[in-house]
Each structure stands twice: as C-alpha cells, then as structure tokens.
Design a protein around this motif. Sequence first.
Motif, PDB file in Angstrom:
ATOM      1  N   SER A 288       0.811  -1.214   0.000  1.00 13.74           N
ATOM      2  CA  SER A 288       0.000   0.000   0.000  1.00 13.74           C
ATOM      3  C   SER A 288       0.841   1.258   0.000  1.00 13.74           C
ATOM      4  N   HIS A 289       2.159   1.128   0.218  1.00 11.07           N
ATOM      5  CA  HIS A 289       3.028   2.300   0.192  1.00 11.07           C
ATOM      6  C   HIS A 289       3.571   2.605  -1.200  1.00 11.07           C
ATOM      7  N   LEU A 290       3.329   1.739  -2.170  1.00 14.61           N
ATOM      8  CA  LEU A 290       3.882   1.982  -3.502  1.00 14.61           C
ATOM      9  C   LEU A 290       3.232   3.165  -4.218  1.00 14.61           C
ATOM     10  N   PRO A 291       1.902   3.320  -4.170  1.00 18.78           N
ATOM     11  CA  PRO A 291       1.330   4.481  -4.866  1.00 18.78           C
ATOM     12  C   PRO A 291       1.865   5.812  -4.368  1.00 18.78           C
ATOM     13  N   LYS A 292       2.094   5.956  -3.062  1.00 18.72           N
ATOM     14  CA  LYS A 292       2.606   7.244  -2.587  1.00 18.72           C
ATOM     15  C   LYS A 292       4.077   7.416  -2.937  1.00 18.72           C
ATOM     16  N   ALA A 293       4.792   6.322  -3.138  1.00 20.75           N
ATOM     17  CA  ALA A 293       6.169   6.449  -3.617  1.00 20.75           C
ATOM     18  C   ALA A 293       6.189   7.044  -5.018  1.00 20.75           C
ATOM     19  N   VAL A 294       5.225   6.633  -5.851  1.00 18.76           N
ATOM     20  CA  VAL A 294       5.101   7.235  -7.182  1.00 18.76           C
ATOM     21  C   VAL A 294       4.834   8.734  -7.042  1.00 18.76           C
ATOM     22  N   GLY A 295       3.937   9.096  -6.122  1.00 16.79           N
ATOM     23  CA  GLY A 295       3.630  10.505  -5.914  1.00 16.79           C
ATOM     24  C   GLY A 295       4.825  11.288  -5.415  1.00 16.79           C
ATOM     25  N   ALA A 296       5.590  10.707  -4.500  1.00 20.58           N
ATOM     26  CA  ALA A 296       6.765  11.401  -3.980  1.00 20.58           C
ATOM     27  C   ALA A 296       7.801  11.621  -5.081  1.00 20.58           C
ATOM     28  N   ALA A 297       7.987  10.619  -5.941  1.00 21.05           N
ATOM     29  CA  ALA A 297       8.932  10.773  -7.053  1.00 21.05           C
ATOM     30  C   ALA A 297       8.474  11.877  -8.000  1.00 21.05           C
ATOM     31  N   HIS A 298       7.180  11.921  -8.278  1.00 21.58           N
ATOM     32  CA  HIS A 298       6.664  12.967  -9.167  1.00 21.58           C
ATOM     33  C   HIS A 298       6.807  14.343  -8.524  1.00 21.58           C
ATOM     34  N   SER A 299       6.680  14.390  -7.200  1.00 24.62           N
ATOM     35  CA  SER A 299       6.804  15.679  -6.514  1.00 24.62           C
ATOM     36  C   SER A 299       8.198  16.276  -6.686  1.00 24.62           C
ATOM     37  N   ILE A 300       9.214  15.423  -6.768  1.00 25.07           N
ATOM     38  CA  ILE A 300      10.580  15.915  -6.960  1.00 25.07           C
ATOM     39  C   ILE A 300      10.681  16.659  -8.284  1.00 25.07           C
ATOM     40  N   THR A 301      10.041  16.107  -9.304  1.00 24.68           N
ATOM     41  CA  THR A 301      10.033  16.754 -10.615  1.00 24.68           C
ATOM     42  C   THR A 301       9.261  18.069 -10.580  1.00 24.68           C
ATOM     43  N   LEU A 302       8.071  18.046 -10.007  1.00 22.89           N
ATOM     44  CA  LEU A 302       7.250  19.256  -9.988  1.00 22.89           C
ATOM     45  C   LEU A 302       7.906  20.370  -9.175  1.00 22.89           C
TER      46      LEU A 302
END
Length: 725
Positions: A148-162
């Motif tokens: 269940s922690h994988l989707p937020k890892a995707v979000g955290a990675a995208h946040s670095i870009t944004l």
Amino acid sequence: MDRVQIVHENFLRRVAAGDFPDGETDVSVLDNAQASALFEAQVLSRALDLQSRLMQKAGQGFYTIGSSGHEGMAALGHVLRVDDIAFLHYRDAAFQIARAEKAQQTGMMRDMLLSFACSADDPTSGGRHKVLGSRPLMIPPQTSTIASHLPKAVGAAHSITLARRNRPEHAVLARDGIAMCSFGDASLNHSTAQGAINAACWTAVQGVPLPLLFVCEDNGIGISTKTPTGWVKASMSMRPGLKYFEADGLDMYAAVAAAEQAAAWVRQHRKPAFLHLRTVRLYGHAGPDVVTSYLPKAEVEADEAHDPLLYSARGLVAAGAMTGQQVLDVYGETLEHVRQAAEEMVATPRLKTAGEVMESLIPPHRDVTATNGPSDAMRAEVFGSDLTQMDQPQPMSRLINWALHDIMLGHRATLLMGEDVGRKGGNYGVTQKLHGRFGPARVIDTLLDEQSILGLAIGLAHNGFLPMPEIQFLAYLHNAEDQLRGEAATLPFFSRGQWTNPMVVRISALGYQKGFGGHFHNDNSIAVLRDIPGLVIACPSSGEDAAMMLRECHRLAREEQRVVVFLEPIALYPMRDLIEPGDGRWMRHYPSPDQRLELGQVGVHGDGEDVAIVTYGNGHYLSRQAQHDLAQKGTAARVIDLRWIAPLPQEALLAAIGERPVLIVDECRHTGGQAEALMAMMHEGGINRFARLTAEDSFIATGPAYGATLPSREGIVAAVEGLLG
C-alpha cells in the motif's frame, strides 16, 4: 531446537570451520572499512531479530516479523543518499541501520528496541506500533504494509520533478533526489503494487520524469504461498518505461554493485527502475509461524544454508577485511550489546491511557506564510469574462469552480489531480478552464486508477504540495479506500506527528441523479469514511456554502495538516430552483475570496419552534422544500444543515436544536448512515423526542425509480407529522 537456534548455531559452526557458501565474491566494489561497516549493520539487524523473539517470549516485546534473510538491504542503505526518501518493506531493518551509519546517527539499536517494546520513548511511533521509520533519515514510517506504500512512492517521485519549477514552502526533497520503495515478491502480486508500477510506467512512456527505484526483495514465498520460479523477472523485466536490474541480494558486495548501477540510472535518467534482489526468509514469516508445518524440512534447510551473513563473511575473509574469528567476535559482541540494551529498554514507560494513544491522531499545526489571497489584478487576468458574471446567482458547480480558481491563485503549492480534471474539465464541468489557466503541472490528468490518484496525492504532500485529488464518483472510492484509511490517516498517528500528508479529496457523491448510472453513479454510502479516525468530512448543500467550506477545507489541510474529504452532492451541482420551476431560489452569489465557513459551524434556516429537521446534502434541499409545505399546514420548522459530517459539530448542533423535537433526514442508508451517530448524540444530549428518516438499505436503481429508496419531500412532511403526533 527451533529454527532460530539452528540458524544461529549453523553460522557459528560454519564460520569457525571456514565453511562458506560456494562461489566467488567480487570484493572490489567496497573497501574493507565499508564492507566491515555494512556487515556490522547486517549483524545488528540479525541480533535485533533474535532479541525481539526473546522479548516476545518474556512478555516484554510485541513484534517478531524480522529481517533475517533480507540483510542484503543494507546495500541500499549504503548506496542511496540520506535525503533520498525511502518507503520501506517491513523486513528492511538493515537498510535503516546502514542509512543511520551513513548519516552518522547513533542510537539506532536503542531506537529499534524501544519500538519492539512499544515504549512511549520510541522516537518514531511513540509506542503505537513497531515501525521502521525516521524523520532525520527521510524514512516515513510504515506498518505491516501489503504494497500500500507503492502508490505514494510514485507521488513522492513525481513531486521531486514538480518542485524543480514550483518549489513549495514546505518542500523537503532534494531537487536531484530520487524516491525508493521496497517490497516482497508476494506483495508484488497485490493490485496496489501492480497499479503503482503501471502508473509509473504509464507516466514514464509519456516522457514525464519520475525518479523512482522499485526494489523487490524476492525470497520466493508469501507466508506459506510460494512465488512461481522466475515469475518476478518474467513479469517485470519487459515492462515498457521500466528499466530492470537484478542481483543476488545474499551477497552484499553484489547487492551494492547492482544498487549503485540502478540508483545511478534513475538519478541520471529521471525514470523508474526495478531492482530485483534474491533473498531468503529465515525463521518463517513471524514468531508464531512454524515453517516446517507447510514446507518440507529439506527446503527449509536449503534456505538456511544460504544465510546472507555467511555470504558476507565469505567476502570479508576473501578481501582480508576480517578473519573468521573477527567475524565471530563482531557477531557475539553485537548479540551481547543488544541483550544488555534490551534490559534497559523494557523498563521504559509504555502508553497507558486513551489520551496518550490518541495524542498524535490529529497532526500538529504548522507555520505557513500568511497570504492575503489573490489580488484584483491577478483575478482579472485569470477569470477574464467570468468576473462579469459574479454579481449574478449561480449553481453550485459554477461556484465550486470559481472557488478552486481563487484557491489556486492564492496558493502555488496547491495542485488538482484526477481522471478528466484537466482538458475535459472534470466531472460535470466543475474543473473546467483550470487546466488552460494553470497548466498541466498544476491540473494533472491522471490514469484511471483511484489508488494511484490518492497515492499521488499522498506522495505530493510528503514534499510540501497541497494536493486536491478528485474521485469521480463516491462508489469509485471503495477501490482505493485503504489509501485514506491505511496510509493517509495513519501517518501522523504512527509518526508522532512528524510526518503528515495534508490534502483535500473532492468526491462527486450521493444520490438523486435522474436516469443516470445506477448504484455506481448514485452511491449513498459514506460509512467507509465516517469511521476513519482523524478524517475531516465536509458536505455542502448550496453553492455559497460549498465555496466557503472548500476554502476552510483548504485551510485545514494547509495550516493544520489535516486529511479532508469534501463530498459534493452531484444532484445539487446544477440545481437552480427550490419550490417552483423557475424560482431560482437554490442559486447563490459567489462569496468574496476571504469568506470561509469554519469547521463545526452549522447552517440554521428558520425560527420555527415546532420541530427541528437535522440534515445535510440533498437532504437539506428536500427539507427546505418540506419546510415550506409544513408551513402551509401550520407547522413551523427549523432546518439545520450539518455541513460537517466529521467531526460531528455536536455543540453547535445541540444549541441550534434547543428544546425542539428533532427529525433526522439522512439520505444515506438506514444501516451505517450518519443518522446512527446523530440518534446516539440526541439521546446522550438529553433530547427526548427524535426520529429519523433514512434511505433504505439498498443500492440505487437507474431510471424512474432512482429516488424510490431515498427520502423525499413528501416523506419528510409525513415523518414530521408522525413525530408530532
């Protein structure tokens, strides 16, 4: 002997005899000091596992899912930077120990023992759970996650870009950082993991940077169910948009080499990669698990022969970093240090009262830069011709849209995301024009996966953004509800408020749509939300209230770091009339941008002393119609709009009711609906005459019978008359 003792004695015997696993180790990837330090991290992880079982047997500890067999994850702790956010598998103690060593942070042995003991002094969870996690080490705490922690890892990675172009006030992740998430081979099969990996690939093939490293620790079994041989590689090595790496995680030297290669690739290319590490699971799944009850003894012994500590010892001896006796000395001394420290830790205080347990349920306030809102010039530039319409009454959908505009104008860290929120303009046009006015980096069209939408929001919030994800219909939330229950709402609770993920989840909700969708687009069940501790639930019934409540929800998230759900009644989006066709009495003017409706403030309509009708959402609209009809019959009613479903505005509600008898009108189901809580509150509050009118315990039909199971204008009148006799 049990398997724990067998593995322990095998290690002592084989190292003393120089009986190491077959094969050769390329020791060139680590100097001797680095290799020795990593081995010490691995041994401390093993010693803590052994001690946790002794503590459990003595009634002093409460967690025995250990990391034995997964000590190769120390390699990732060594390779990744300390500021690379890491969402860890529950078997990754060696990672956290190695990262602490890299950060020159002392006391990790003590901290983990405090966690085993559920001590109130545990610096991560304060005794609420045994979790890996550390704010200084950039490791958000996880419970016993099943991917269940994988989707937020995707979000955290995208946040670095944004954040490279639009850095939030509370950003914490480095501009050139990466995100890492680890998990087991069994968890890989969970729909949550598959959805997150698919979302990462979906993003990457479109050229959107996503610096994320997936690490699969493949021990070949999930509790008692084996993973098919070759399954992980076959299913992951050819995924579009995902670079695949693999290594023998038993050999710390090989694991370091592969981790360096994978991490460098992600950091350089800003794309996701998948690192597949071979591991073994020692001692079974957890303390009570007797592995030989479901696996042949020969298979268990084969895994034990591949103890990662034996591989590390082989490399250390081959490199001249240690002798066999020095390996045994490190092992024995570490066991003794842990034993002595455990005696001290079990004497520390534990949580005792409900107040102590719940202390971190609500996140702490945070300091934010004061804002005066958007200037007139900014509003004129963005709103354009819409400004000329703001002096005219409008339906709810339009006023929510304008409120979103003003919020995004005043707060650059606020992002919208969801299926169709961008180019299409969202559900029923509620987000129209926002994509064109604020751009795709702030109004994000996502793939069709509610878990990924909410996970994206959670991860973005980890890096200081304030996400406002949209779920198209309430029924679609049920596919992803664990992202709110098991991830978002629990994070401050399990981290003593050190980690939060503030957000406002907008959901097109509830029933009364005429002729569209049936139960998937007319869903009147909010029980799934009501029992999530700490969650704020808002439900407006008019456009003016919706705009002002949405601003308050945004403030709650931004300043108080709350997770908020904003339920928007679909049937009221376009509503214009109240009593007669063409009367326009349900449209409202747009309130000025500085106006809010505070949490806990109820709506009061009418001074009638005969009865109080307590309701919300569509029920408020119908009750106002019934109020008119009752007045024609000589009954004077006061209609009270809850506005806030959770926390229940008890004080304001009881004050508004006064001495009146009460009818509760709840458009949700008889079982699990809001009326249940209200009935209990009425009784406890000393109100003697009350009744409820609810929806039936049924799904909603499509077509002419759309309202047959729901409260109606006529039904409310009849219920009031019945209550008053």
